[in-house]
Design an enzyme around this catalytic site. Structure first.
Site, PDB file in Angstrom:
ATOM      1  N   LYS A 200      58.633  69.927 -36.615  1.00  0.00           N
ATOM      2  CA  LYS A 200      57.215  69.561 -36.703  1.00  0.00           C
ATOM      3  C   LYS A 200      56.446  70.140 -35.527  1.00  0.00           C
ATOM      4  CE  LYS A 200      57.716  65.143 -34.283  1.00  0.00           C
ATOM      5  NZ  LYS A 200      57.744  63.690 -34.386  1.00  0.00           N
TER       6      LYS A 200
ATOM      7  N   ALA B 241      54.529  55.392 -38.599  1.00  0.00           N
ATOM      8  CA  ALA B 241      55.258  55.915 -39.769  1.00  0.00           C
ATOM      9  C   ALA B 241      54.625  57.166 -40.366  1.00  0.00           C
ATOM     10  CB  ALA B 241      55.401  54.838 -40.853  1.00  0.00           C
ATOM     11  N   GLY B 242      53.666  57.758 -39.690  1.00  0.00           N
ATOM     12  CA  GLY B 242      53.044  58.975 -40.204  1.00  0.00           C
ATOM     13  C   GLY B 242      54.022  60.132 -40.292  1.00  0.00           C
TER      14      GLY B 242
ATOM     15  N   ASP C  35      66.126  58.314 -36.806  1.00  0.00           N
ATOM     16  CA  ASP C  35      65.281  58.400 -35.605  1.00  0.00           C
ATOM     17  C   ASP C  35      65.407  57.097 -34.827  1.00  0.00           C
ATOM     18  OD1 ASP C  35      63.642  59.627 -33.801  1.00  0.00           O
ATOM     19  OD2 ASP C  35      61.912  59.827 -35.132  1.00  0.00           O
TER      20      ASP C  35
ATOM     21  N   ASP D  92      56.756  54.164 -35.311  1.00  0.00           N
ATOM     22  CA  ASP D  92      55.559  53.486 -34.829  1.00  0.00           C
ATOM     23  C   ASP D  92      54.548  53.329 -35.971  1.00  0.00           C
ATOM     24  OD1 ASP D  92      53.412  52.455 -33.454  1.00  0.00           O
ATOM     25  OD2 ASP D  92      53.570  53.827 -31.764  1.00  0.00           O
TER      26      ASP D  92
ATOM     27  N   GLU E 181      48.134  33.941 -17.440  1.00  0.00           N
ATOM     28  CA  GLU E 181      49.265  33.978 -16.512  1.00  0.00           C
ATOM     29  C   GLU E 181      50.503  33.366 -17.161  1.00  0.00           C
ATOM     30  OE1 GLU E 181      48.702  32.193 -12.724  1.00  0.00           O
ATOM     31  OE2 GLU E 181      46.954  33.432 -12.215  1.00  0.00           O
TER      32      GLU E 181
END
Length: 339
Positions: free
Chosen positions: A204, A236-237, A230, A234, A48
């Site tokens: 893509k 990076a793929g 961009d 996240d 909490e």
């Protein structure tokens, strides 16, 4: 009610270095010390969140600086509990400064029986008593409409444009801005206009989240220094794959400019081992030590633009003036050397 003398800043645990940097910049602008309000934001043993504010905030114009980044749920709850503590302490107005707005990628129903979590979060923020939101590069522009309170959305592109002009000043004619998907074309076009560069797109096709099936370059990138733009990186793929495809299509170099470096999982390792010469992130999300240690990752500061935006909100002057290079340049003058 006492007269409001200075804006008051308070921060949670999401990004304390950015909050401190914003306070320092505001102190420079104001010529007086603008510090962070003394408070503790802690957790009980069961997780909490507990907040205690040690200073009088009655009648004050309060700004809570808190990104809702990883751990998103904890940081979001900290924001809401801090707001409740300030509201019950009779603060006159509460503005949430959310440099990175978590849950922004859930801005629409992509399939049946899925939530629109960004709208839910907007309702929670409004319900907690926050009266205004200041953020940067929302994943989707329509999220501003999810709120029933004013939302000021800053853009990273003016800051990126200043950095690009400093880093590539002798090669501006070789630059080409790249959008890594069709959805990000508007963001890439905005930066391309600022640096007077052409625009290309990497189209893509995704089989499922996190996996790229096919990529196609729309436009001629041969011999160009490509700048991928961009809002979120996240794992990076997508970014690293896009860089490979651009190099295969004849690009001379590939650099990337990303507003929010989520950088989860194998992201840093992927970027380090990729064909990208550099990845530039902002500090809306606190950079981890691996990010700081990576040779081809740089972090540009957002404290100057947030500090000025907070002062503009407090003064009742225009925030949109910060979208203009001529307004932003003096704020960032000499900063890269100083920081």
């Amino acid at each position: 009610m006492p007269a409001i003398v200075e804006p008051k800043l308070i921060t949670g645990n999401a990004n304390k270095p950015l909050a401190s940097a914003i306070a320092r910049r505001m102190s420079l602008h104001r010529g007086v010390n603008v510090g962070l309000v003394d408070a503790r934001v802690e957790r009980f043993n069961d997780g909490e969140i507990f907040v205690e504010v040690f200073e009088n905030v009655r009648g004050e114009d309060m700004f809570i600086i808190q990104s809702t980044s990883n751990p998103a749920n904890d940081n979001l709850m900290e924001l809401l509990v801090m707001c409740d503590a300030l509201r019950r302490s009779s603060a006159s107005r509460i503005t949430a400064v959310i440099p990175y707005f978590g849950y922004a990628r859930q801005d629409r129903r992509t399939k049946a029986r899925t939530p629109i979590s960004a709208k839910l979060v907007a309702n929670m923020i409004h319900g907690a008593g926050i009266e205004r939101v200041l953020t940067m590069d929302l994943h989707a522009a329509q999220i501003q409409g999810f709120f029933d309170i004013p939302v000021d959305n800053l853009y990273a592109s003016p800051v990126f444009a200043l950095d690009i002009k400093a880093q590539f000043k002798d090669r501006m004619d070789e630059l080409m801005v790249i959008s890594p998907d069709v959805g990000g074309v508007a963001r890439a076009r905005e930066l391309a206009k600022r640096i007077n560069a052409p625009l290309s797109i990497v189209d893509k096709r995704r089989e499922k989240p996190g996996e790229i099936a096919e990529m196609t370059v729309i436009g001629n990138v041969e011999g160009k220094v490509c700048l991928i733009v961009d809002d979120i990186c996240d794992t990076a793929g997508t970014l690293c794959k896009a860089a490979e495809v651009l190099m295969e299509n004849g690009a001379k170099e590939v650099h990337s400019y990303i507003s929010h470096g989520v950088m989860s999982g194998p992201a840093v390792e992927r970027v380090t081992n990729s064909v990208m010469k550099s990845l530039v992130l902002t500090d809306t999300i606190e950079p981890t030590q691996p990010i700081k240690d990576a040779a081809n990752i740089r972090v540009v500061p957002t404290a100057p633009i947030f500090a000025q935006a907070i002062l503009n909100i407090w003064n009742g002057t225009s925030v949109s003036s910060l979208f203009d290079d001529t307004t932003l340049s003096p704020i960032y003058d000499g900063l890269y050397a100083a920081e």
